[in-house]
Scaffold this motif. Structure first.
Motif, short mmCIF file in Angstrom:
data_model
loop_
_atom_site.label_atom_id
_atom_site.label_comp_id
_atom_site.label_asym_id
_atom_site.label_seq_id
_atom_site.Cartn_x
_atom_site.Cartn_y
_atom_site.Cartn_z
N GLY A 114 0.78 -0.95 -0.48
CA GLY A 114 0.13 0.16 0.08
C GLY A 114 1.42 1.07 0.11
N ASP A 115 0.37 2.18 -0.60
CA ASP A 115 1.30 3.23 -0.30
C ASP A 115 -0.24 4.66 -0.37
N ALA A 116 0.22 5.83 0.75
CA ALA A 116 -0.79 6.21 0.97
C ALA A 116 -0.68 7.99 -0.69
N GLY A 117 0.64 8.42 -1.13
CA GLY A 117 0.76 8.98 -2.19
C GLY A 117 -0.15 8.55 -3.41
N GLN A 118 0.01 6.72 -3.79
CA GLN A 118 -0.50 5.97 -4.48
C GLN A 118 -1.96 5.74 -4.54
N LEU A 119 -2.28 6.36 -3.23
CA LEU A 119 -3.80 6.77 -2.77
C LEU A 119 -4.90 7.09 -3.30
N TYR A 120 -3.60 8.64 -3.31
CA TYR A 120 -4.49 9.79 -3.74
C TYR A 120 -4.39 10.34 -5.33
N ASP A 121 -3.44 9.67 -5.94
CA ASP A 121 -3.44 9.89 -6.95
C ASP A 121 -4.30 8.66 -8.11
N SER A 122 -4.82 8.01 -7.29
CA SER A 122 -5.83 7.13 -8.01
C SER A 122 -6.93 7.34 -7.57
#
Length: 294
Positions: free
Chosen positions: A187-195
């Motif tokens: 998991g990755d919070a930055g990736q989640l924001y981008d998604s």
């Protein structure tokens, strides 16, 4: 990437709420035919008793049969960590193809090691009929559907867009629920924001269907909202919150969260496309609990 959105198609969506895991599963029907798909089904597990049942899945099967529908797809939006998939059980009875994001192989490699599954456990996604890449298209009857890769909660998360309906998995919750955690392995919070931004770039009137709802502040369970509502009111990302703000908040919040109650059995079963681990020499099947955490 440009996604082929078709807001003129309005699929019929029937929700099935599982109280034990706060999961919402869906039967999605093509309005122009009897074709349908099942999204994020649930297998019932009494963890303490080690007993599996299929009441939730049987409700979905009965609905499909009573309405004389043809099941074409069983879709998993991601490898769930809080409930076990009933996809093989439903597929055995109604047919259809089982699909998940291609990065299931990342999950299988990671958790295959964590659960010490050995070389006999295939880590190539071959347990599924279709591995979706970003932008991949498929049909449900006369409806043209497509998948958007939305990692962050897990590497294999996909949002499935079917006409004017998008099934977001755990990428987003209802506006007053915010977003899912991003601290599982991969998991990755930055990736989640981008998604989330990919989802919010869909048309404002796009219907969004959640995989979970927990009734924040005591309200009734809900599972349907719109892109416009999320953009304006989502408590974690709405109102133009920045990536930096989100990552800070999400990281700090995740550090306070306990692991889901069913994370160990869920991951072992769901990385196998809903199949149970193979029987051991005594003919019994077992689920493992790695000590001292994942």
């Amino acid at each position: 990437m440009h996604y082929p959105v078709d807001m003129s198609t309005h699929p019929e969506v029937t929700a099935f709420f599982d109280e034990a895991s706060n999961t919402i599963s869906y039967v999605v029907r093509d309005p122009g035919s009897a074709s349908c798909a099942v999204i994020d089904s649930v297998m019932d597990l009494d963890y303490a008793a080690g007993r599996i049942t299929y009441d939730h899945a049987d409700r979905m099967i009965a609905f499909i049969q009573e309405n004389a529908l043809t099941l074409e797809w069983l879709i998993e939006t991601h490898v769930h960590a809080d409930h076990l998939s009933a996809a093989p059980y439903i597929q055995d009875r109604l047919g259809g193809k089982l699909g998940i994001g291609r990065n299931i192989t990342v999950i299988q490699n990671s958790f295959g090691k964590i659960f010490n599954e050995g070389t006999e456990f295939q880590r190539d996604g071959s347990q599924f009929d279709r591995l979706f890449d970003d932008g991949d298209r498929y049909d449900i009857g006369g409806m043209s559907c497509f998948a958007i890769h939305t990692p962050g909660h897990t590497p294999a998360c996909m949002t499935h867009v079917i006409g004017d309906a998008a099934f977001v998995g755990d990428t987003l919750f209802m506006p007053d629920g915010g977003s899912a955690r991003a601290d599982f392995p991969g998991g990755d919070a930055g990736q989640l924001y981008d998604s989330i931004q990919k989802v919010l770039a869909l048309p404002d009137e796009m219907r969004l269907f959640m995989c979970h709802d927990y009734g924040p502040n005591g309200r009734d369970i809900r599972w349907e909202t719109t892109v416009a509502e999320e953009k304006a009111h989502n408590i974690h990302v709405g109102g133009g919150k920045s990536r930096e703000e989100f990552v800070k908040f999400r990281t700090e919040r995740d550090a306070t969260l306990a692991m889901p109650r069913l994370i160990n059995p869920s991951l072992q079963v769901n990385m196998r496309a809903g199949e149970l681990p193979p029987a051991e020499e005594n003919g019994k099947r077992y689920l493992k609990v790695p000590l001292n955490g994942l």
